[in-house]
Write an enzyme that holds these catalytic residues in place. Structure first.
Site, mmCIF file in Angstrom:
data_model
loop_
_atom_site.group_PDB
_atom_site.id
_atom_site.type_symbol
_atom_site.label_atom_id
_atom_site.label_comp_id
_atom_site.label_asym_id
_atom_site.label_seq_id
_atom_site.Cartn_x
_atom_site.Cartn_y
_atom_site.Cartn_z
ATOM 1 N N LYS A 1 30.433 28.401 44.388
ATOM 2 C CA LYS A 1 31.456 29.415 44.659
ATOM 3 C C LYS A 1 31.657 29.514 46.156
ATOM 4 O O LYS A 1 30.747 29.202 46.927
ATOM 5 C CB LYS A 1 31.014 30.783 44.120
HETATM 6 P P1 NAD Z 1 43.535 38.327 41.095
HETATM 7 O O1 NAD Z 1 43.401 38.429 42.560
HETATM 8 O O2 NAD Z 1 44.662 37.562 40.524
HETATM 9 O O3 NAD Z 1 43.589 39.795 40.437
HETATM 10 C C1 NAD Z 1 42.647 40.772 40.693
HETATM 11 C C2 NAD Z 1 43.231 42.098 40.203
HETATM 12 O O4 NAD Z 1 42.223 43.094 40.265
HETATM 13 C C3 NAD Z 1 44.390 42.600 41.050
HETATM 14 O O5 NAD Z 1 45.403 43.132 40.209
HETATM 15 C C4 NAD Z 1 43.763 43.744 41.865
HETATM 16 O O6 NAD Z 1 44.692 44.758 42.201
HETATM 17 C C5 NAD Z 1 42.735 44.247 40.891
HETATM 18 N N1 NAD Z 1 41.657 44.968 41.548
HETATM 19 C C6 NAD Z 1 41.060 44.732 42.741
HETATM 20 N N2 NAD Z 1 40.102 45.640 42.980
HETATM 21 C C7 NAD Z 1 40.091 46.463 41.919
HETATM 22 C C8 NAD Z 1 39.325 47.594 41.552
HETATM 23 N N3 NAD Z 1 38.371 48.059 42.368
HETATM 24 N N4 NAD Z 1 39.580 48.189 40.368
HETATM 25 C C9 NAD Z 1 40.536 47.720 39.539
HETATM 26 N N5 NAD Z 1 41.289 46.650 39.820
HETATM 27 C C10 NAD Z 1 41.072 46.029 40.998
HETATM 28 O O7 NAD Z 1 42.128 37.767 40.574
HETATM 29 P P2 NAD Z 1 41.800 37.020 39.201
HETATM 30 O O8 NAD Z 1 41.848 35.574 39.458
HETATM 31 O O9 NAD Z 1 42.596 37.629 38.116
HETATM 32 O O10 NAD Z 1 40.259 37.400 39.023
HETATM 33 C C11 NAD Z 1 39.832 38.599 38.385
HETATM 34 C C12 NAD Z 1 38.418 38.427 37.860
HETATM 35 O O11 NAD Z 1 38.394 37.333 36.956
HETATM 36 C C13 NAD Z 1 37.357 38.117 38.918
HETATM 37 O O12 NAD Z 1 36.142 38.697 38.532
HETATM 38 C C14 NAD Z 1 37.246 36.612 38.852
HETATM 39 O O13 NAD Z 1 36.025 36.125 39.345
HETATM 40 C C15 NAD Z 1 37.398 36.399 37.364
HETATM 41 N N6 NAD Z 1 37.795 35.066 36.953
HETATM 42 C C16 NAD Z 1 38.954 34.490 37.399
HETATM 43 C C17 NAD Z 1 39.317 33.223 36.949
HETATM 44 C C18 NAD Z 1 40.613 32.568 37.326
HETATM 45 O O14 NAD Z 1 40.913 31.498 36.770
HETATM 46 N N7 NAD Z 1 41.412 33.131 38.192
HETATM 47 C C19 NAD Z 1 38.479 32.536 36.068
HETATM 48 C C20 NAD Z 1 37.304 33.148 35.620
HETATM 49 C C21 NAD Z 1 36.986 34.421 36.070
#
Ligand code: NAD
Length: 421
Positions: free
Chosen positions: A110
């Site tokens: 990561k």
């Molecule tokens: P992103 O940046 O697209 O979205 C994150 C969202 O969370 C945004 O809408 C933001 O406003 C919101 N957010 C931020 N802080 C917050 C809080 N304190 N409370 C509530 N909402 C909050 O990110 P993403 O890619 O959707 O990732 C989200 C989660 O999913 C993370 O934990 C990431 O590690 C995990 N994840 C992502 C992927 C991927 O393919 N993008 C894959 C596996 C896991």
């Protein structure tokens, strides 16, 4: 609640605790258990970026390569003001177990940069991304370590990284990152892959619980890439009713249901879901305690802890985010009969399609959207069945079962490879 006195919210301590629990249950050799808790390589980089006002600012970033017994390291890159080394270590560990439980030939890694992307211009973000890519270029590459998007990074970020690595190599190196735009070698279906996988995992879980997804109510914390697509797909393809969603500024609730597409368009325009017409306001704490069938925490770590686990009312918690539930909260939810589909399984669809993208880049032959979806569905259904059957056999929760599958596979790779020299 025996272990509860000292609930830690340090994600790396949590990641190690999860390995300890399962390692002991598996009867793993104690020495090997120690090996599986230590990140293999950690790189910290400090680098200057020219800001729009002409000043120079030094940023700090990390790349942690946790474990690569199964294949090259694989893991996303996060931009966030609260990024720190222990968080990146935990996320790298979780990638290791995720790739293993999903049956992919990858290890886990990561990256992260301490920055506030919301306060930076596009030009500043591009320059930051390129310098960070250059700084970590000594350890990444198509056969070494392959980054992808995570919180506050996206396909454009990946395009800048791919271009920077390619400029230095003197030729195009598409397989150095996944989650790229289609035109430079991205895969069809990557953008929604994490959420599509989550939808399949949720479907498989409800089948076994004899629950119907049609009309099931859903609350989504974090309306970003994962949360938005999860809401959209659960509504469009399974007939679920999305009743609440939130982002960093707060949340919205409507018992009548929200249109995920309109809500997304609203967020695009206003920068937040808050204020969406026809809804009432709800906090990010409140959304976790709603009386819904399915709760999808899809933002950040440690939102379900020993403090609020007793108030969760959902029947299923499908973890879109990495690390949203602490081990203490896991125990409480398990005792209360709430099914947690753990992050390493529930959101494993993202890295699965990242793997498909990498295979397509290396093979130079691209698949149709149907082919990507079919393969993802097969992979997800198979991984879920494996974890479910383990949980039934061992009488443990789904997280421990997923870790049992994941750790056994990595441990076996270690045993056959042997310890060098
Ligand atoms: P992103 O940046 O697209 O979205 C994150 C969202 O969370 C945004 O809408 C933001 O406003 C919101 N957010 C931020 N802080 C917050 C809080 N304190 N409370 C509530 N909402 C909050 O990110 P993403 O890619 O959707 O990732 C989200 C989660 O999913 C993370 O934990 C990431 O590690 C995990 N994840 C992502 C992927 C991927 O393919 N993008 C894959 C596996 C896991």
């Amino acid at each position: 609640m025996g272990e509860q006195a000292a609930e830690t919210l340090n994600p790396f301590e949590i990641a190690k605790k999860q390995v300890d629990r399962v390692g002991k249950r598996l009867g793993l050799e104690p020495d090997l258990l120690e090996v599986l808790k230590a990140p293999k390589r950690e790189l910290t980089v400090n680098f200057p970026v020219k800001m729009d006002d002409g000043s120079l600012r030094v940023f700090t970033g990390y790349r942690v390569q946790f474990e690569d017994a199964l294949g090259p390291f694989k893991g996303g890159i996060r931009y966030h003001p609260q990024v720190n080394l222990d968080e990146v270590r935990a996320l790298a560990a979780w990638m290791t177990w995720k790739c293993s439980v999903m049956g992919l030939p990858y290890g886990g890694s990561k990256g992260g940069v301490i920055c506030d992307p919301k306060k930076m211009s596009r030009g500043e973000l591009e320059r930051l991304t390129r310098r960070y890519a250059q700084a970590i270029s000594v350890i990444i590459g198509p056969t070494k370590d392959i980054p992808a998007p995570d919180v506050y990074t996206d396909s454009q970020t990946m395009a800048w990284i791919m271009d920077t690595i390619s400029m230095n190599a003197g030729y195009s190196v598409p397989a150095v990152v996944t989650g790229k735009p289609l035109v430079i070698g991205g895969s069809r279906g990557r953008e929604e892959a994490t959420s599509r996988g989550l939808m399949y995992a949720t479907r498989e879980c409800t089948k076994r619980l004899k629950m119907t997804l049609k009309g099931a109510t859903v609350a989504v914390q974090g309306y970003g890439n994962v949360g938005y697509h999860a809401a959209r797909l659960l509504a469009a393809e399974q007939g679920c009713k999305i009743v609440a969603a939130s982002d960093s500024q707060g949340g919205v609730y409507s018992p009548k249901g929200l249109d995920p597409l309109q809500l997304y368009a609203y967020k695009q325009k206003k920068g937040t879901v808050v204020g969406f017409p026809g809804t009432s306001k709800i906090t990010n704490e409140g959304i976790l305690e709603l009386d819904v069938d399915i709760l999808c925490p899809s933002a950040l770590e440690n939102v379900i802890t020993s403090k609020n686990a007793k108030n969760v009312q959902a029947k299923i918690v499908a973890e879109g985010a990495n690390g949203p539930t602490t081990p203490e909260a896991d125990d409480i939810l398990f005792k209360r009969g709430i099914w947690v589909i753990p992050d390493i399984l529930a959101n494993g669809g993202g890295v699965t399609v990242s793997y498909f993208e990498w295979v397509q880049n290396i093979g130079g032959y691209f698949w149709s959207e149907e082919e990507v979806r079919d393969r993802l569905e097969k992979n997800m259904t198979h991984a879920f069945a494996n974890v479910w059957d383990t949980a039934q056999r061992e009488k443990v929760d789904l997280r421990q079962a997923a870790y049992m599958v994941a750790i056994s596979r990595v441990a076996e790779a270690y045993r056959v490879r042997g310890i060098y020299p």
